[in-house]
Structures are given as C-alpha cells and as structure tokens.
Write an enzyme that holds these catalytic residues in place. Structure first.
Site, short mmCIF file in Angstrom:
data_model
loop_
_atom_site.label_atom_id
_atom_site.label_comp_id
_atom_site.label_asym_id
_atom_site.label_seq_id
_atom_site.Cartn_x
_atom_site.Cartn_y
_atom_site.Cartn_z
N ARG A 51 0.76 -1.09 -0.06
CA ARG A 51 -0.11 0.21 0.09
C ARG A 51 0.88 1.36 0.05
NH1 ARG A 51 -2.73 -3.78 1.63
NH2 ARG A 51 -0.74 -4.26 2.74
N THR A 52 1.62 1.28 0.86
CA THR A 52 2.29 2.66 1.05
C THR A 52 3.13 3.06 -0.12
OG1 THR A 52 2.71 2.07 3.49
CG2 THR A 52 3.85 4.02 2.62
N LYS A 80 25.50 -3.45 -0.74
CA LYS A 80 26.88 -3.37 -0.84
C LYS A 80 27.41 -2.68 0.21
CE LYS A 80 26.25 -2.87 -5.76
NZ LYS A 80 26.46 -1.82 -6.69
N ARG A 101 11.02 3.89 3.60
CA ARG A 101 10.64 3.11 4.60
C ARG A 101 11.80 2.38 4.73
NH1 ARG A 101 5.54 -0.90 4.59
NH2 ARG A 101 4.67 0.95 5.19
N HIS A 129 4.63 5.56 11.59
CA HIS A 129 4.08 5.40 10.07
C HIS A 129 3.24 6.89 10.03
CE1 HIS A 129 3.01 3.93 6.52
NE2 HIS A 129 2.84 2.63 6.82
N1 CP Z 1 -0.34 -0.05 5.66
C1 CP Z 1 0.69 -0.41 5.43
O1 CP Z 1 1.81 0.50 5.66
O2 CP Z 1 0.82 -1.18 4.18
P1 CP Z 1 2.11 -1.72 3.42
O3 CP Z 1 3.10 -2.36 4.47
O4 CP Z 1 1.79 -2.76 2.62
O5 CP Z 1 2.81 -0.55 2.75
#
Ligand code: CP
Length: 305
Positions: A51-52, A80, A101, A129
């Site tokens: 999703r993100t 590396k 991320r 998040h």
């Molecule tokens: N909600 C969320 O962060 O989903 P993903 O881990 O798929 O990005």
C-alpha cells in the site's frame, strides 16, 4: 524545506488544511492532474510494502509527476554497504521529493540531515508511520465527520504496531478521545507511548485483554496485525498471532455505527466474512490514502493549484 518524520511535524491547523486539500482532491481530481508536471518522486523502500509504496506512486502519477525508486534493500546498493546518508545524497540529484521506509527506527530522520529534498517517513521499524496516520485521520474525519469526542479501540499488536503509535500521537491533540487498548499482556503499548504520550497529555485510557468486553462501547475499532517481522522468536509469534479474530459474532456486539479500520495487510485478525459489513471501512481507508498522499506531496513541494 519541510519533511514529514512524525505525525507531530504538522500542527492541528496544518493537518486540518491538509485534510481539506485531500478532500478537495477527492471531489475534483481533474483540477490536480498536472499539478506536479515535471516533478519526480523517489520511493526508497528497504522493507516490503504494497500500500504505502504503491499509493505514493499512484499519488504522484495522479498529480502528473513521475516516479523512480527501489522496493527492497537487496535491489539497492544498501546490499553493498552504502549508508542511508550517502544514498539520500544521490537521490537528491535524481528526484524532487522522496518517501523512505526502513527497518531501523530513525533512519528517515538521519536522511533529513543531508537531504536537499523533502523526506517523508513511510514507516521506520516499530517506531512511526505518519502517512498511515494521515490516511487514518482522513478516513475517520470523512466517515465519522469529526476527529474529537470518540471512543477508539486499538486492538492487537500494540507493542510493535507503528501505525498505532503514530495514531495515538496524532489523536491526543483532539478533545475528548477515550482510548481502549486491547491486547495480550506481551503486546501492550510500550511505556514511551503509554506514559510519555497518553499520560503526559492527561488522556483517559484503559488496557484490557478481551475484545468482547469492550466492543459495544466503541465508535471505532482499529484492528492491527501481529508484526511477525519484529518478533525475536517464531514460537512467541505463533502463540500470539491468532489472539484476536474479529468475526460476525463479535460484530453483533458492536454498535450499528461502529467503524472497523485496519492499516492492512490483514492476516487472520479480521475474518473475511466481516468484509461486506457496512461498518468495515478498511478498503475505503486505502482509497483515502491516495488522496491524502497527493495532498502531502503538494504541501511539501509547496505547489498551489
Ligand atoms: N499499511 C501499510 O503500511 O501497508 P504496506 O506495508 O503494504 O505499505
């Protein structure tokens, strides 16, 4: 130049403006279709995501911009030994804004020290998040009509679930929010959220183990997955993974207007039989995530339409 590392990086007034902008994008998408012509978003994902990453990419494409990036540490030069700081210096030459991320708490914050483009924290370890929080706030405001005077149940892995930590941080700034924290003993909220956020802000909260005992009092139930990737041993994960399963029987105990949210991915904690219940809002939540990320990109790039 601004970054988004924590949900607290925006004041309540700025959040309201961002959510208003996201609402306008939802109503008038054509107005924004070329707002980011010529701009590039980099998605730097050192951890898996559906999703993100894809909602950021979809957001930028809907704004007329372009995207580049990597979807795992293994497919980047991190494999590396390249540092986050060096990587972000490179990315600053390739893109106008980036979403990162990383499994290590604080990595996006480290990136901001050397970045010459806005950095968005797309999830850092078990920490925060913030763009999921923006998604959650837009979902709640759109479907409940308010972000105050709510009793909110947070259920599942409250220890490692970064979405819950970020959401609590954002919601303590609104009036009359009661938090009902539903988890097994081993997955309770960490003290840096319970004491430093809830108690420090004088918020009312309770900690319980049985969902059935409290579900009837909730305006909103925020379900979470047990975070397998953050456990130190598989045995503990296997023992705890199915502690909560929201099914039709439990939904019968809930109010007719209680919303069910989940940041997704779902594993077993919500039975698929709940998906068609009108109170299940987790797939609508995904759509709000695109609008709010479009609004965030416009805000950080200071693009006005
Ligand atoms: N909600 C969320 O962060 O989903 P993903 O881990 O798929 O990005």
């Amino acid at each position: 130049m601004r970054h988004l590392i924590s949900p607290l990086d925006f004041s309540v007034e700025e959040l309201d403006r961002l959510l208003d902008l996201a609402g306008d994008i939802e109503k008038n998408p054509a107005k924004y279709a070329h707002a980011c012509d010529g701009k590039i978003l980099a998605t730097l994902f050192y951890e898996p995501s559906t999703r993100t990453r894809l909602s950021f990419e979809s957001a930028m494409l809907h704004l007329g911009g372009q995207v580049l990036g990597f979807s795992s540490a293994a497919s980047s030069s991190a494999s590396k030994g390249e540092s986050v700081s060096d990587t972000i210096r490179m990315i600053s030459c390739y893109a106008d804004i980036c979403a990162m991320r990383h499994p290590k708490e604080g990595a996006p914050m480290v990136a901001t020290a050397v970045s010459s483009i806005p950095v968005i924290n797309a999830g850092d370890g078990g920490h925060q998040h913030p763009t999921q929080t923006l998604t959650d706030l837009m979902t709640i405001r759109s479907l409940k009509g308010r972000l105050d005077h709510l009793t909110i149940g947070l259920c599942g892995d409250l220890k490692f679930g970064r979405t819950v930590h970020s959401l609590i941080k954002a919601l303590v700034r609104y009036d009359d929010i009661d938090f009902v924290c539903i988890s097994p003993e081993e997955l309770k909220l960490p003290s840096y959220i319970r004491e430093d956020v809830l108690e420090a802000n004088g918020k009312h909260y309770q900690e319980v183990e049985r969902l059935e005992d409290v579900i009837g009092n909730l305006d909103l139930l925020y379900m979470t997955r047990v975070q397998r990737e953050r456990f130190f041993n598989e045995e503990d994960y296997v023992r705890l993974k199915d502690f909560y399963i929201l099914d039709k029987k439990k939904m019968k105990l809930a109010r007719p207007d209680m919303l069910v949210l989940h940041p997704l991915p779902r594993v077993n904690e919500i039975s698929v039989e709940v998906d068609n219940d009108p109170r299940a809002a987790y797939f609508r939540q995904v759509q709000y995530g695109v609008y709010v990320r479009m609004a965030l990109i416009l805000t950080l790039l200071e693009v006005t339409v």
